[in-house]
Design a protein around this motif. Structure first.
Motif, PDB file in Angstrom:
ATOM      1  N   ALA A 195     -11.212   6.243  47.693  1.00  0.00           N
ATOM      2  CA  ALA A 195      -9.990   5.852  46.984  1.00  0.00           C
ATOM      3  C   ALA A 195     -10.219   4.888  45.818  1.00  0.00           C
ATOM      4  CB  ALA A 195      -9.009   5.224  47.973  1.00  0.00           C
TER       5      ALA A 195
ATOM      6  N   TYR B 261     -13.607  21.471  45.143  1.00  0.00           N
ATOM      7  CA  TYR B 261     -12.441  20.654  45.492  1.00  0.00           C
ATOM      8  C   TYR B 261     -11.644  20.355  44.227  1.00  0.00           C
ATOM      9  CZ  TYR B 261      -9.811  17.265  48.300  1.00  0.00           C
ATOM     10  OH  TYR B 261      -8.830  16.603  48.977  1.00  0.00           O
TER      11      TYR B 261
ATOM     12  N   ALA C  27     -17.415   7.696  52.777  1.00  0.00           N
ATOM     13  CA  ALA C  27     -17.040   7.511  51.373  1.00  0.00           C
ATOM     14  C   ALA C  27     -18.029   8.169  50.417  1.00  0.00           C
ATOM     15  CB  ALA C  27     -16.936   6.015  51.049  1.00  0.00           C
TER      16      ALA C  27
ATOM     17  N   THR D 145     -17.176  11.056  47.812  1.00  0.00           N
ATOM     18  CA  THR D 145     -16.413  12.101  48.493  1.00  0.00           C
ATOM     19  C   THR D 145     -15.005  12.130  47.905  1.00  0.00           C
ATOM     20  OG1 THR D 145     -15.503  10.686  50.239  1.00  0.00           O
ATOM     21  CG2 THR D 145     -17.708  11.635  50.628  1.00  0.00           C
TER      22      THR D 145
ATOM     23  N   ALA E  77     -12.414  11.742  49.372  1.00  0.00           N
ATOM     24  CA  ALA E  77     -11.599  10.753  50.088  1.00  0.00           C
ATOM     25  C   ALA E  77     -11.780   9.327  49.556  1.00  0.00           C
ATOM     26  CB  ALA E  77     -11.954  10.787  51.574  1.00  0.00           C
TER      27      ALA E  77
ATOM     28  N   ASP F  59     -14.217   7.254  41.453  1.00  0.00           N
ATOM     29  CA  ASP F  59     -13.622   8.582  41.596  1.00  0.00           C
ATOM     30  C   ASP F  59     -14.581   9.626  41.019  1.00  0.00           C
ATOM     31  OD1 ASP F  59     -11.589  10.521  42.140  1.00  0.00           O
ATOM     32  OD2 ASP F  59     -11.105  10.508  40.000  1.00  0.00           O
TER      33      ASP F  59
END
Length: 198
Positions: free
Chosen positions: A19, A191, A154, A15, A17, A24
């Motif tokens: 981190a 996104y 995640a 996702t 989000a 990534d």
């Protein structure tokens, strides 16, 4: 127990989000998932290292772009081979290939996707393989860790397709997998890489 085993063969799509820089925009094929933990390979991290430099005997069978992929942050000095065997999309336990047996040196993960024994002679599998990718390292989770990350939002867990393993444009796989979803996930494909620039 059914929920635990159901992730084998599926994709984990990071996702926005998430981190952890290791994941990534990662697309992970789950190879094994049970109560002992989970193992998968990141499908969209090609390196500049050619398969011919690491595993020369397998280089002719590796699909384009013919490079080693960074499978994950664990054991990056080890190699895993993931291959699609056309026509092997049968239920577990059924037989496939010449003489009704699955190809020697290939173990089904899900449908026509499976693991290749890289210690086997490549010529044993040459006729059966539709595509092959070599991964350095893997992604691993301890017992319950992946379920916890899923619960925290995640990852998106989605169905895999045989073409995901051999995507000719692996860098675009994150968007492509999300785009094909028949839900609100398709919107996530748009996104931006850096939301602060939006």
């Amino acid at each position: 127990m059914t929920e635990v085993s159901s992730l084998t063969g599926r994709l984990l799509v990071a996702t926005p989000a998430l981190a952890d820089p290791n994941f990534d925009r990662a697309v992970v094929l789950v190879i094994d998932h049970d109560e002992a933990g989970s193992l998968g390979v990141v499908l969209n991290r090609p390196t500049a290292v050619g398969v011919d430099r690491i595993l020369a005997p397998w280089a002719d069978l590796a699909g384009a772009p013919g490079v080693v992929f960074r499978g994950g942050p664990v054991a990056q000095d080890s190699a895993l081979g993931v291959a699609v065997v056309p026509g092997a999309c049968r239920p577990p336990g059924s037989r496939t290939g010449a003489g009704g047996a699955e190809p020697v040196g290939w173990r089904r993960v899900h449908g026509s996707i499976g693991l290749v024994d890289l210690d086997a002679p490549p010529e044993l599998l040459a006729a059966a393989l539709g595509s092959l990718r070599i991964f350095a390292g893997y992604a691993g989770w301890g017992p319950g860790q992946l379920e916890e990350e899923l619960g925290e939002g995640a990852w998106y867990a989605v169905d895999s397709e045989p073409g995901d393993v051999s995507s000719p444009e692996p860098e675009g796989l994150w968007r492509a997998v999300l785009r094909r979803q028949r839900s609100g996930l398709a919107m996530i494909a748009t996104y931006p890489d850096d939301p602060s620039l939006n």
